[in-house]
Design a protein around this motif. Structure first.
Motif: not given
Length: 122
Positions: A15-29
């Motif tokens: 499912x990871x390919x469907x995640x939107x790209x993080x902008x700026x600060x990296x997302x938490x786990x």
């Protein structure tokens, strides 16, 4: 609390390919947060009742709302059903019944003698 539910690495890889790209600060786990979302929805909990192991309930709620509006979960469901060779139609049934807080008191008052074996109220 019993064991904490976590998505497996193979599930996350699918499912990871469907995640939107993080902008700026990296997302938490992502694995922890998505597992928390699944746990809350699967168990019919309120967001504030999510176990602390999944992080702040506000993070779970915000990620769910944001990704729902972006259609992330829709794309995941469609891709998974197509990959499994299932129909393109996905139906999820959720039944939720609410009772008024005083509804349990009706049995104590004997208003339903067949159920409560009590004398009928006068």
């Amino acid at each position: 609390m019993s064991e904490v539910f976590l998505l497996s690495e193979s599930q996350m890889k699918r499912i990871r390919p469907f995640f939107p790209l993080a902008h700026g600060v990296p997302r938490v786990d992502e694995r922890r947060v998505l597992s928390g979302i699944v746990y809350v929805i699967r168990n019919g909990l309120q967001w504030k009742d999510a176990p602390k192991a999944y992080g702040p309930h506000k993070t779970l709620y915000n990620r769910f709302i944001r990704w729902s509006r972006l259609g992330v979960f829709d794309r995941i469901f469609v891709a998974q059903t197509e990959q499994a060779g299932c129909s393109k139609r996905l139906m999820i049934d959720a039944t939720h019944l609410k009772a008024h807080r005083t509804s349990a008191a009706l049995l104590k008052k004997g208003l339903f003698p067949v159920i409560s074996n009590a004398q009928k109220a006068v």
